[in-house]
Structure formats: C-alpha cells, structure tokens
Scaffold this active site. Sequence first.
Site, mmCIF file in Angstrom:
data_model
loop_
_atom_site.group_PDB
_atom_site.id
_atom_site.type_symbol
_atom_site.label_atom_id
_atom_site.label_comp_id
_atom_site.label_asym_id
_atom_site.label_seq_id
_atom_site.Cartn_x
_atom_site.Cartn_y
_atom_site.Cartn_z
ATOM 1 N N SER A 233 4.309 -42.497 -16.678
ATOM 2 C CA SER A 233 3.573 -43.363 -17.556
ATOM 3 C C SER A 233 2.234 -43.055 -17.382
ATOM 4 O O SER A 233 1.364 -42.593 -17.588
ATOM 5 C CB SER A 233 4.535 -44.147 -18.247
ATOM 6 O OG SER A 233 4.151 -45.095 -17.644
ATOM 7 N N HIS A 263 13.073 -42.786 -16.432
ATOM 8 C CA HIS A 263 11.982 -43.748 -17.096
ATOM 9 C C HIS A 263 12.057 -44.585 -17.989
ATOM 10 O O HIS A 263 13.077 -44.906 -17.554
ATOM 11 C CB HIS A 263 10.412 -43.609 -17.001
ATOM 12 C CG HIS A 263 9.638 -43.901 -16.733
ATOM 13 N ND1 HIS A 263 9.222 -45.626 -16.069
ATOM 14 C CD2 HIS A 263 7.899 -43.451 -17.318
ATOM 15 C CE1 HIS A 263 7.982 -45.700 -15.471
ATOM 16 N NE2 HIS A 263 7.386 -44.894 -16.640
ATOM 17 N N HIS A 309 15.013 -47.781 -7.315
ATOM 18 C CA HIS A 309 13.967 -47.525 -7.599
ATOM 19 C C HIS A 309 13.180 -46.869 -7.017
ATOM 20 O O HIS A 309 13.785 -46.580 -5.242
ATOM 21 C CB HIS A 309 13.271 -49.186 -7.896
ATOM 22 C CG HIS A 309 12.417 -49.043 -8.797
ATOM 23 N ND1 HIS A 309 11.007 -48.741 -8.139
ATOM 24 C CD2 HIS A 309 11.617 -49.034 -10.290
ATOM 25 C CE1 HIS A 309 9.886 -49.193 -8.930
ATOM 26 N NE2 HIS A 309 10.036 -49.185 -10.100
ATOM 27 N N ARG A 318 11.671 -58.398 -12.319
ATOM 28 C CA ARG A 318 11.145 -58.139 -13.580
ATOM 29 C C ARG A 318 13.327 -58.910 -14.062
ATOM 30 O O ARG A 318 13.415 -59.251 -14.818
ATOM 31 C CB ARG A 318 10.660 -57.302 -14.440
ATOM 32 C CG ARG A 318 9.727 -57.330 -13.567
ATOM 33 C CD ARG A 318 9.061 -55.768 -13.610
ATOM 34 N NE ARG A 318 10.209 -54.598 -12.906
ATOM 35 C CZ ARG A 318 9.520 -53.592 -13.428
ATOM 36 N NH1 ARG A 318 8.014 -52.445 -14.780
ATOM 37 N NH2 ARG A 318 10.277 -52.436 -12.638
ATOM 38 N N ASP A 364 15.021 -52.329 -16.079
ATOM 39 C CA ASP A 364 16.279 -51.825 -17.012
ATOM 40 C C ASP A 364 17.667 -52.707 -17.146
ATOM 41 O O ASP A 364 18.469 -51.872 -18.185
ATOM 42 C CB ASP A 364 15.897 -50.268 -17.517
ATOM 43 C CG ASP A 364 14.649 -49.908 -17.394
ATOM 44 O OD1 ASP A 364 13.659 -50.592 -17.767
ATOM 45 O OD2 ASP A 364 14.331 -48.581 -16.969
HETATM 46 N N1 CMX Z 1 23.415 -44.223 -9.124
HETATM 47 C C1 CMX Z 1 23.645 -42.717 -8.901
HETATM 48 N N2 CMX Z 1 22.262 -42.430 -8.022
HETATM 49 C C2 CMX Z 1 21.620 -42.573 -7.619
HETATM 50 C C3 CMX Z 1 20.995 -44.230 -8.431
HETATM 51 C C4 CMX Z 1 21.322 -45.010 -8.834
HETATM 52 N N3 CMX Z 1 21.266 -45.678 -9.801
HETATM 53 N N4 CMX Z 1 19.492 -44.000 -7.551
HETATM 54 C C5 CMX Z 1 19.457 -43.152 -6.982
HETATM 55 N N5 CMX Z 1 20.427 -42.116 -6.627
HETATM 56 C C6 CMX Z 1 20.485 -41.004 -6.336
HETATM 57 C C7 CMX Z 1 19.229 -40.108 -6.637
HETATM 58 O O1 CMX Z 1 19.568 -39.351 -8.220
HETATM 59 C C8 CMX Z 1 19.384 -39.212 -5.679
HETATM 60 O O2 CMX Z 1 20.034 -38.253 -5.557
HETATM 61 P P1 CMX Z 1 20.641 -36.706 -5.874
HETATM 62 O O3 CMX Z 1 19.330 -36.415 -4.453
HETATM 63 O O4 CMX Z 1 21.269 -36.140 -5.771
HETATM 64 O O5 CMX Z 1 19.010 -36.122 -7.172
HETATM 65 C C9 CMX Z 1 19.726 -40.125 -4.986
HETATM 66 O O6 CMX Z 1 20.129 -41.080 -4.735
HETATM 67 C C10 CMX Z 1 18.053 -40.630 -3.530
HETATM 68 O O7 CMX Z 1 17.432 -41.085 -4.823
HETATM 69 P P2 CMX Z 1 16.309 -42.626 -3.879
HETATM 70 O O8 CMX Z 1 15.826 -42.056 -2.764
HETATM 71 O O9 CMX Z 1 17.452 -43.621 -4.063
HETATM 72 O O10 CMX Z 1 15.800 -42.761 -5.494
HETATM 73 P P3 CMX Z 1 14.913 -41.293 -6.239
HETATM 74 O O11 CMX Z 1 12.942 -42.164 -6.078
HETATM 75 O O12 CMX Z 1 14.472 -40.165 -6.067
HETATM 76 O O13 CMX Z 1 14.876 -42.521 -8.084
HETATM 77 C C11 CMX Z 1 15.400 -43.422 -10.110
HETATM 78 C C12 CMX Z 1 14.580 -43.586 -8.887
HETATM 79 C C13 CMX Z 1 14.929 -44.928 -10.396
HETATM 80 C C14 CMX Z 1 15.129 -42.328 -10.151
HETATM 81 C C15 CMX Z 1 16.561 -43.567 -9.642
HETATM 82 O O14 CMX Z 1 16.772 -44.617 -8.404
HETATM 83 C C16 CMX Z 1 17.805 -43.404 -11.438
HETATM 84 O O15 CMX Z 1 18.319 -42.626 -10.751
HETATM 85 N N6 CMX Z 1 18.102 -44.889 -11.323
HETATM 86 C C17 CMX Z 1 18.976 -44.982 -12.781
HETATM 87 C C18 CMX Z 1 18.289 -44.561 -13.668
HETATM 88 C C19 CMX Z 1 17.171 -45.875 -14.000
HETATM 89 O O16 CMX Z 1 17.008 -47.294 -13.542
HETATM 90 N N7 CMX Z 1 15.881 -45.762 -13.630
HETATM 91 C C20 CMX Z 1 14.270 -46.732 -14.464
HETATM 92 C C21 CMX Z 1 13.627 -46.235 -13.562
HETATM 93 C C22 CMX Z 1 12.718 -48.012 -13.706
HETATM 94 C C23 CMX Z 1 11.017 -47.544 -14.056
HETATM 95 O O17 CMX Z 1 10.554 -46.510 -14.704
HETATM 96 O O18 CMX Z 1 10.500 -48.205 -14.475
#
Ligand code: CMX
Length: 425
Positions: A233, A263, A309, A318, A364
């Site tokens: 964002s 996000h 994250h 947070r 979140d």
């Molecule tokens: N559950 C399951 N799998 C997860 C996970 C979770 N909570 N967090 C990361 N992973 C997976 C990713 O999907 C990714 O899988 P692929 O390689 O198969 O695509 C792998 O682990 C590596 O990811 P990462 O490098 O650890 O994390 P990213 O930087 O790619 O993604 C985030 C970060 C937040 C999108 C991810 O941790 C996620 O999807 N979490 C759940 C959704 C969430 O809570 N989002 C809120 C974010 C807060 C914000 O926006 O401020």
Amino acid sequence: MAMLKETLAKQIPGLREEIAALVKEHGDKELSKVTVRQAYGGMRGVRGLVCDTSSVSPDTGLVIRGIPCKDLTEKLPEEILWLLLIGEYPDAESLKTLQADLKARGKVPDYVWNVLEAMPADSHPMCMFDTAILCMEKESEFRKSYDAGVKKTEYWESTLEDCLNILAKLPAIAAGVYRLRFNKGPRIDSDPNLDWGADYAHMLGLPDPEGTFKKLMQLYMVLHSDHESGNVSAFSGATVVSALSDLYYGLSAGLNGLAGPLHGLANQECLRWVLDTREKFGGVPTDEQLKDYAWETLNSGKVIPGYGHAVLRVTDPRYTAFLAFGKKYLADDEVFQIVAKVFDVVPGVLREIKKIKDPWPNVDAGSGAMLYHYGLAEFPYYTVLFSVSRAMGICSQAVIARAMGMPITRPKSSTTPWIKKAIGA
Ligand code: CMX
C-alpha cells in the site's frame, strides 16, 4: 494548523540540504545488490527506497521516527501523525491545535454520500471507501496550486493541505460506509469533544458503555499507522504520488493494494480461521486439537492467516500490543482466548515448514478478535479500519516526499532472456 505547517517549514530547508549533500558526496556508493531470486521474489530486501517516517527491521518491527512500537501504545493517533511528519511528539498546545484543525476540516461533501448510496448494495466496503476518497479528487489543493503554476519547492504545502483535509474526513467516511453497507441506520454525527480515534468509534455506533471500544480504536489507529514504504500500500501510494498525481489519487491507489488478502485483508481471514476453530471444537480447543487443525489448514494448501511476514522475523510488536489490550480488557472472551492459544501453538507448527521464514504472528493475528468482541462482526469491513489508520502513514510519506523534491519513481525491469544472458545461464 499554523503550528504544524510552520514547524515543518522550518525543518524542510535543512532536510533538503542534507539530502543534496548526501547525494552529491556519496551518490555513487552502493546500498544494496539485487539477486535473481530477489528480482523474481517481489524485490524482498532490495534497498531502493527512502522512508524517514518509520522503519521496520526483522528483529524489532515497527519503529516510528526512532520510537519503538511498544512505546507508542499510550499515544493518540494525532500525536502519531505529528510524530510521522515532524519527527517528535507535539506539545500539549500543538496537539490541541492539530485536533481543532482536523475537526474544522471534517465535513464530508454531500456528493460523497450520493456516490456511496448509488453503489450496488453488495459493493465491498474497501471499494466504497476508496471510491469515496477518489471522488473527492476535485477538492485537491495540490492540483489547484499545480495548475496555477506554483513552484516545485512549494508542492509540499498544498500536499499537506490535502493530507489534513483527507485525514480529517476519513473517520466519518469510514463510519458512514459501515452504517450504509451493513444497514446500521442513519449516519451518526461527529462529537466535537472526541479525539480522532474515539470519534471514529463513536460514529460507528457500537455500544461502548465503558468507553473501552474508544480506547481500542485509538490503539488500533496508532498501531496500523505506518510500516515504512516498501509494503504494497505504501509503495503503490508513493509511486502514484511520485508522478505528481495528488494525494486523492495516491491514497486511493495505495489502499486498493491494502484490500488484498496477503496484505490488509488478512485481518478478516484470520478471525474467520479462529471462529472456524471455535465452531469445530465447540469452544476453546486443546493444544493438540489446535495443532491438528493448523496442519489440516496447511495440508489443504492454505496459509495460516495472521502468521508470517515479508520482513519481520519476530513476533510483531503490534500483535504484542493487541495481546496486552486483550489480556487487560477481554480476558474472559472465548475468541480472544483462542487467539492467545494460537500464539502458543501455531509458531511451533509453522517452524516445521522450512520454506516459511517467519512463523510468528503479525498485526492481523489478534486485532480481529478485539473488534469482534465489541460487536464489529462484519469481516469485510476490517480492512477499512486498517485503511483509516494507514492513511496517516501514506499521507505523511507523501508530504515528506514532496518536501524532499523526490522525482518520479522508475526502477528498471528486465526480461527473462536479458536476465539469462546477464548471468550466463
Ligand atoms: N501459512 C502458510 N504458509 C506460509 C505462511 C503462513 N502463515 N507464511 C508464509 N508461508 C509460505 C508462503 O506462502 C511461501 O510459500 P510458497 O513459496 O509456496 O509461495 C513460503 O512460505 C515463503 O514465504 P515467506 O518468504 O516466509 O513469506 P512472504 O514474504 O512470501 O509472504 C506473507 C509474507 C505475509 C504474505 C505470508 O507470510 C502470508 O501469506 N501470511 C499469511 C497472510 C497474512 O497474515 N498476511 C498479513 C501480512 C501483514 C501485513 O500485510 O502487514
């Protein structure tokens, strides 16, 4: 208002000189390298952006102008806005002036309500909120002054006007979206005696006999206000603003990114997961049940929302702040108890999956349960609350960027054949 603008005006020449000297003397020094993995991996860790309002490090989380998140939790959102823009807290008089100024700018134009009322009844609240911001674009002081030929060094002044005009109206717009979209009855007028966060709570119209929902809203607005500038964002908003599009365009663009499930939308997904858990086990599950359910979710190809994250590698401070609020005000709430239990169990599960870099809760993971406790049970609305708060960061970053005279954003992209050739693959 005079005080905020004057204080900023005093700082800006020094800021510009500092940056000009830095670029002149050290312009060719390297800050970061880019690997092939980073190019195909959402540019994680590439240091190509400047953001002075806040920073997020893997082991500390949010720090606003040098102050760690844990020390911000007793502050009002208006104090955080001043901190974001100026770099220190306002004194009591400056705070009062800022609050009065925001009140004076708070009237939402009638045409905004007409637009919102004309939207389909099943529109997403985020779409309604972003549309409301965008449809006010004609009010932009920046665009008016740009069209009148104002000098580049003065762009920040009208951007600050836009920033304050927008922020002042967001609580009423967001509360109006809530009441309209979820058939909660007529809009509730702003209370002139309440601060920005508490007034938002008041205009939502949920029962709040003890006043703790107002406290929650103040905290919520503080905790989501900024998270440096590389997140979807903030980055999207800043990119749009860099084209000298005004803040109405920039903010709505940024918030459209916040609407995504990876996000800002994770907040609602997370609560849904917690409620599913409660339903499945008929109350607070045991550790073993929770562990099994976490595996069931992961094995079905879904993420555990609220965990992980892109930057953080520790529990999001947070989240810790929300957990502390929950322990103080809603310890008996079953949904909150599950949230606390998930924190005990889920990191252990996620740690078993090598590819997950961060097994800890992000912001979140807990906030939805707090909202639910107070009767705010309309999940699709949650990202709007996040947006009202995050607007402070996106708008402050835009004011500072204009003050610094930041140019249009234009990183270089590469084709896959070019990358293959460059690395000899
Ligand atoms: N559950 C399951 N799998 C997860 C996970 C979770 N909570 N967090 C990361 N992973 C997976 C990713 O999907 C990714 O899988 P692929 O390689 O198969 O695509 C792998 O682990 C590596 O990811 P990462 O490098 O650890 O994390 P990213 O930087 O790619 O993604 C985030 C970060 C937040 C999108 C991810 O941790 C996620 O999807 N979490 C759940 C959704 C969430 O809570 N989002 C809120 C974010 C807060 C914000 O926006 O401020």
